[in-house]
Motif scaffolding. Structure first.
Motif, PDB file in Angstrom:
ATOM      1  N   LYS A   8      -3.627 -15.294 -10.042  1.00 46.75           N
ATOM      2  CA  LYS A   8      -3.703 -13.883 -10.428  1.00 46.75           C
ATOM      3  C   LYS A   8      -5.062 -13.307 -10.038  1.00 46.75           C
ATOM      4  CE  LYS A   8      -2.804 -10.583 -14.061  1.00 46.75           C
ATOM      5  NZ  LYS A   8      -2.158 -10.332 -15.325  1.00 46.75           N
ATOM      6  N   ARG A  11      -5.178 -12.616  -6.346  1.00 48.80           N
ATOM      7  CA  ARG A  11      -4.365 -11.433  -6.025  1.00 48.80           C
ATOM      8  C   ARG A  11      -5.100 -10.154  -6.419  1.00 48.80           C
ATOM      9  NH1 ARG A  11       0.364 -12.479  -9.494  1.00 48.80           N
ATOM     10  NH2 ARG A  11       1.204 -10.520  -8.719  1.00 48.80           N
ATOM     11  N   GLU A  15      -6.392  -7.152  -3.956  1.00 46.75           N
ATOM     12  CA  GLU A  15      -6.054  -5.743  -4.199  1.00 46.75           C
ATOM     13  C   GLU A  15      -7.325  -4.899  -4.290  1.00 46.75           C
ATOM     14  OE1 GLU A  15      -3.612  -2.336  -4.934  1.00 46.75           O
ATOM     15  OE2 GLU A  15      -3.332  -4.231  -3.900  1.00 46.75           O
ATOM     16  N   THR A  45      -2.266  -3.111 -11.060  1.00 48.36           N
ATOM     17  CA  THR A  45      -1.275  -3.292  -9.994  1.00 48.36           C
ATOM     18  C   THR A  45      -0.679  -4.689 -10.037  1.00 48.36           C
ATOM     19  OG1 THR A  45      -2.399  -1.697  -8.556  1.00 48.36           O
ATOM     20  CG2 THR A  45      -0.929  -3.285  -7.483  1.00 48.36           C
ATOM     21  N   ILE A  46      -1.526  -5.691 -10.140  1.00 47.49           N
ATOM     22  CA  ILE A  46      -1.062  -7.079 -10.142  1.00 47.49           C
ATOM     23  C   ILE A  46      -0.317  -7.396 -11.444  1.00 47.49           C
ATOM     24  CG2 ILE A  46      -1.791  -9.489 -10.022  1.00 47.49           C
ATOM     25  CD1 ILE A  46      -2.045  -7.719  -7.376  1.00 47.49           C
ATOM     26  N   THR A  47      -0.826  -6.905 -12.570  1.00 42.80           N
ATOM     27  CA  THR A  47      -0.149  -7.138 -13.851  1.00 42.80           C
ATOM     28  C   THR A  47       1.218  -6.470 -13.855  1.00 42.80           C
ATOM     29  OG1 THR A  47      -2.282  -7.296 -14.965  1.00 42.80           O
ATOM     30  CG2 THR A  47      -0.358  -6.903 -16.350  1.00 42.80           C
ATOM     31  N   LEU A  48       1.303  -5.264 -13.310  1.00 41.63           N
ATOM     32  CA  LEU A  48       2.596  -4.578 -13.232  1.00 41.63           C
ATOM     33  C   LEU A  48       3.580  -5.360 -12.352  1.00 41.63           C
ATOM     34  CD1 LEU A  48       1.351  -0.895 -12.976  1.00 41.63           C
ATOM     35  CD2 LEU A  48       2.743  -1.842 -14.840  1.00 41.63           C
ATOM     36  N   GLU A  49       3.093  -5.919 -11.251  1.00 42.31           N
ATOM     37  CA  GLU A  49       3.964  -6.754 -10.404  1.00 42.31           C
ATOM     38  C   GLU A  49       4.499  -7.942 -11.191  1.00 42.31           C
ATOM     39  OE1 GLU A  49       1.664  -7.915  -7.008  1.00 42.31           O
ATOM     40  OE2 GLU A  49       1.729  -5.923  -6.103  1.00 42.31           O
ATOM     41  N   ASP A  50       3.617  -8.601 -11.953  1.00 43.50           N
ATOM     42  CA  ASP A  50       4.037  -9.752 -12.759  1.00 43.50           C
ATOM     43  C   ASP A  50       5.037  -9.344 -13.842  1.00 43.50           C
ATOM     44  OD1 ASP A  50       2.350 -11.276 -11.200  1.00 43.50           O
ATOM     45  OD2 ASP A  50       0.784 -11.462 -12.727  1.00 43.50           O
ATOM     46  N   GLN A  52       7.084  -6.844 -13.669  1.00 42.79           N
ATOM     47  CA  GLN A  52       8.359  -6.559 -13.000  1.00 42.79           C
ATOM     48  C   GLN A  52       9.159  -7.835 -12.780  1.00 42.79           C
ATOM     49  OE1 GLN A  52       7.329  -4.491  -9.385  1.00 42.79           O
ATOM     50  NE2 GLN A  52       7.017  -2.545 -10.432  1.00 42.79           N
ATOM     51  N   VAL A  53       8.479  -8.892 -12.355  1.00 44.38           N
ATOM     52  CA  VAL A  53       9.162 -10.184 -12.147  1.00 44.38           C
ATOM     53  C   VAL A  53       9.751 -10.668 -13.470  1.00 44.38           C
ATOM     54  CG1 VAL A  53       8.796 -12.619 -11.582  1.00 44.38           C
ATOM     55  CG2 VAL A  53       7.793 -10.836 -10.141  1.00 44.38           C
ATOM     56  N   TYR A  82       4.825  -2.578 -19.869  1.00 41.04           N
ATOM     57  CA  TYR A  82       4.983  -1.995 -18.537  1.00 41.04           C
ATOM     58  C   TYR A  82       4.935  -0.472 -18.616  1.00 41.04           C
ATOM     59  CZ  TYR A  82       6.777  -1.056 -13.884  1.00 41.04           C
ATOM     60  OH  TYR A  82       6.914  -0.603 -12.587  1.00 41.04           O
TER      61      TYR A  82
END
Length: 124
Positions: A8, A11, A15, A45-50, A52-53, A82
């Motif tokens: 993380k 990433r 970013e 951005t990275i936390t939101l991607e995680d 979403q997964v 989120y």
């Protein structure tokens, strides 16, 4: 070939670098004041991607037990986080984009001599 999985932190750093490139034309004194916005935007951005997964994997609803015989469903904690974070992320990104310096207007392209000759021949 296996794809290298980044941590993380890696990433987020990637970013941050991507965002800094977008704002490379920003004056140095402005960049020094917005670096924390860039770092927070990268983290979000990275936390939101995680998130979403996780939401895609586990769904938007979670079950709960409130007492011995009381069961139910509710919006998952990931969805709540989120929803809050995406609003904050959008706010930071708006702040950052508002600080991007205006791009200088590009001068119109000058026609080369060959094009001028062609136009002269066409127009008589």
């Amino acid at each position: 070939m296996s794809k290298k999985v980044l941590t993380k932190e890696q990433r987020i750093r990637k970013e941050i670098n991507r965002l800094r490139k977008l704002f490379k034309d920003m004056p140095v004194n402005t960049m020094n004041t917005v670096i924390s916005l860039i770092e927070n935007a990268a983290f979000m951005t990275i936390t939101l991607e995680d998130l979403q997964v996780s939401i895609n994997k586990n769904g938007i609803v979670s079950e709960y037990q409130n007492g011995e015989n009381q069961w139910g469903t509710k919006k998952s904690p990931e969805v709540e986080i989120y929803n809050t974070m995406i609003k904050n992320h959008m706010g930071i990104m708006k702040q950052l984009t508002d600080l991007i310096p205006d791009q200088p207007k590009q001068e119109p392209k000058k026609e080369d001599d060959f094009i001028k000759i062609l136009k002269r021949d066409i127009n008589g």
